[in-house]
Motif scaffolding. Structure first.
Motif, PDB file in Angstrom:
ATOM      1  N   ILE A 245       0.838  -1.201   0.000  1.00 48.49           N
ATOM      2  CA  ILE A 245       0.000   0.000   0.000  1.00 48.49           C
ATOM      3  C   ILE A 245       0.872   1.251   0.000  1.00 48.49           C
ATOM      4  N   SER A 246       1.992   1.222   0.718  1.00 50.94           N
ATOM      5  CA  SER A 246       2.876   2.400   0.703  1.00 50.94           C
ATOM      6  C   SER A 246       3.476   2.608  -0.678  1.00 50.94           C
ATOM      7  N   GLU A 247       3.796   1.517  -1.386  1.00 55.05           N
ATOM      8  CA  GLU A 247       4.317   1.631  -2.752  1.00 55.05           C
ATOM      9  C   GLU A 247       3.259   2.218  -3.689  1.00 55.05           C
TER      10      GLU A 247
ATOM     11  N   SER B  35       1.802   0.923  -9.723  1.00 55.23           N
ATOM     12  CA  SER B  35       0.372   1.112 -10.000  1.00 55.23           C
ATOM     13  C   SER B  35      -0.402  -0.094  -9.479  1.00 55.23           C
ATOM     14  N   ILE B  36      -1.700   0.069  -9.384  1.00 55.74           N
ATOM     15  CA  ILE B  36      -2.551  -1.030  -8.921  1.00 55.74           C
ATOM     16  C   ILE B  36      -2.468  -2.207  -9.884  1.00 55.74           C
ATOM     17  N   GLN B  37      -2.419  -1.924 -11.177  1.00 57.41           N
ATOM     18  CA  GLN B  37      -2.324  -2.993 -12.173  1.00 57.41           C
ATOM     19  C   GLN B  37      -0.979  -3.720 -12.072  1.00 57.41           C
ATOM     20  N   GLU B  38       0.094  -2.973 -11.827  1.00 52.17           N
ATOM     21  CA  GLU B  38       1.399  -3.604 -11.653  1.00 52.17           C
ATOM     22  C   GLU B  38       1.399  -4.519 -10.432  1.00 52.17           C
ATOM     23  N   ALA B  39       0.777  -4.067  -9.357  1.00 56.83           N
ATOM     24  CA  ALA B  39       0.687  -4.892  -8.143  1.00 56.83           C
ATOM     25  C   ALA B  39      -0.114  -6.152  -8.429  1.00 56.83           C
ATOM     26  N   ARG B  40      -1.211  -6.002  -9.157  1.00 53.91           N
ATOM     27  CA  ARG B  40      -2.043  -7.161  -9.501  1.00 53.91           C
ATOM     28  C   ARG B  40      -1.235  -8.183 -10.292  1.00 53.91           C
ATOM     29  N   ASP B  41      -0.509  -7.714 -11.306  1.00 56.84           N
ATOM     30  CA  ASP B  41       0.251  -8.627 -12.155  1.00 56.84           C
ATOM     31  C   ASP B  41       1.460  -9.231 -11.427  1.00 56.84           C
TER      32      ASP B  41
ATOM     33  N   TYR C  78      -9.091  -7.946  -7.058  1.00 56.72           N
ATOM     34  CA  TYR C  78      -7.936  -7.166  -6.610  1.00 56.72           C
ATOM     35  C   TYR C  78      -8.284  -5.744  -6.193  1.00 56.72           C
ATOM     36  N   LYS C  79      -9.238  -5.105  -6.880  1.00 53.88           N
ATOM     37  CA  LYS C  79      -9.582  -3.728  -6.517  1.00 53.88           C
ATOM     38  C   LYS C  79     -10.206  -3.669  -5.128  1.00 53.88           C
ATOM     39  N   ARG C  80     -11.085  -4.625  -4.837  1.00 54.75           N
ATOM     40  CA  ARG C  80     -11.754  -4.663  -3.536  1.00 54.75           C
ATOM     41  C   ARG C  80     -10.730  -4.941  -2.430  1.00 54.75           C
ATOM     42  N   ILE C  81      -9.823  -5.870  -2.678  1.00 56.44           N
ATOM     43  CA  ILE C  81      -8.808  -6.222  -1.687  1.00 56.44           C
ATOM     44  C   ILE C  81      -7.872  -5.044  -1.430  1.00 56.44           C
ATOM     45  N   LEU C  82      -7.375  -4.429  -2.487  1.00 55.05           N
ATOM     46  CA  LEU C  82      -6.443  -3.312  -2.318  1.00 55.05           C
ATOM     47  C   LEU C  82      -7.123  -2.113  -1.665  1.00 55.05           C
TER      48      LEU C  82
END
Length: 136
Positions: free
Chosen positions: A35-37, A44-50, A59-63
């Protein structure tokens, strides 16, 4: 067909099964780091997902839930500068260095306190953080 050689269609579909991911198994320190990153725009959220193979549907709900719990909003009380001080570049440079030092110390303190709370909650089974909503 010979007995024993029969197989069900579902036996051959292992690649199509939807795997369930237990997001509670992720370490709290990992959640806080991720979350700090994202908050600092280093990922990005998409980078974290991948990168961490988060579920495409969840993933959106979890993040979002992790951001509500682990996002740090740091508030510092700072003295305002006079117009004379603002016009002097050396004073501005000095002020920037002072503020950077204060920010670094505040961030270190925040990380240390959160780590201490995480350890106390995990090792001593203490409930320190306030639960959100009706779970109180």
């Amino acid at each position: 067909m010979e007995k024993g050689k029969e197989c069900m269609l579902t036996d051959q579909m292992s690649g199509f099964k939807k795997e369930s991911i237990n997001y509670n198994s992720y370490e709290i320190s990992f959640r806080r780091w991720l979350i700090s990153e994202i908050d600092a725009d280093r990922m990005s959220i998409q980078e974290a997902r991948d990168r961490f193979k988060l579920s495409p549907s969840e993933y959106k709900r979890i993040l979002k839930r992790w951001q509500e719990r682990y996002s740090d909003q740091l508030h510092l009380s700072l003295q305002a500068m006079s117009s004379k001080e603002r016009s002097d570049n050396s004073k501005l440079d000095q002020r920037i260095k002072e503020l950077e030092k204060k920010l670094e110390l505040a961030q270190l303190k925040n990380v240390a306190l959160n780590t201490m709370i995480d350890i106390a909650e995990k090792d001593y089974k203490l409930s320190i953080r306030k639960k959100s909503g009706p779970k109180q």
